[in-house]
Design a protein around this motif. Sequence first.
Motif: not given
Length: 313
Positions: A152-160
Motif C-alpha cells: 500500500a502507498y500512503f500519499r499524505i500531505p503535510r497539512e492536517s
Amino acid sequence: MRNRIIELIEAANALDPRVVFLTGDLGFSVVEPLQAALGERFVNVGVAEANMMSIAGPLAALGFRPFVYSIGPFVTARCLEQIRNDIVYQNRAVRIIGVGSGFSYGSLGPSHHALEDAHLMAALPGMIVANPGNVAELDRFFALTLDEAQPAYFRIPRESGAAFPVPMFSLDTAAYVVRDGDELTLVACGVGVADALLAAERLERDGLSARVVSVPVVAPFPKTALARVIADGPVVSVFEGFPGNPFSVGVVATLFENGFRNAYAELVAPHAFAHIVGDTQALRRDAGLDARAIAEAARRVVRNGASRRMARS
C-alpha cells in the motif's frame, strides 16, 4: 498528517513487535518518539531509497511489518524498479509512506513536488493507493490496510486537512458525501477536499448548491461507490497532480460506464514543472487548484450544461 502517521505506527508497534520502520534519512523532528519506541527496529537507511525498498521486501517475506518513509518523489520515482520487483511482484505487505503530496513542499521546488507519484504507484498491479483528505481518513485507511497482505502507498500531505465527518469506509466504499448539494458535484481527494469545501461555500453565495464528495482511496478506484453519490448535474473533479492520474481517470471511467450525460470539468496540475518559486498556496493558485479556481470551473461547467440543454430542446 506526517505527525499522525508516526503516531499510528507507534500505536501499532505497541501491539505488534513485528513493526519495522525504515527512513531514507528524513523525518527528523517528527520520528524521534518512534525511534525511541522501536529501538533496533528503527532503521535509517540513509540516502539510499533503492536499497531501502530492497530491504523492506524481504523483511515482509520474513513476517515483519515494514513501514517505509520519505518524501513523495524520493520514495516512488527514485526507487520505482525496486518497488516493482522486490515488493509488488513478490506481493509483499510493505507500507510505503510518501509525505508531501502535490505541492505540499512548496518553495523546495520540483525536486520535492509529488505530482506523478500516484500515477507510478497505481500503475503497479495490486498496489493500494490512498490520498486521505484529513486525519480521520488517514486513521481509517491505516486500520483498513494494517492486515492487508498486499502493498500500500500512503500519499499524505503535510497539512492536517479539513474537518469533516468520515464514515467507516472500506476499499470498495471509499467515496462519500462530505457536504450535500443537488445542482452539481465536486469530487476530490487529499488536500483538494478542503478547497472543494471552500469552493462550495463560494458557490452557495451565488445560489448554486454543490455537493462535495471525498474519494480517499484512488487505487483500486471505488467506481460503484462514487456512482451512487454523484448528484444529478455537472461534475468537477479536483486532483493535485499531473493529468492521467488514477483519480481523474477513475472519475471519468465512473461517469462513462454509468451513462453520465451532464457537463464535466477536470482540474489537475499543468503537465509541467512549477515555473515559479512560492509557498504551497501560491503554487496551488498558480496551477488553478485553489478554492477560487474550483468555484470558477464549477460556474463554467454549470453554464456549459445549461447551454447544452437549451441546444437539445
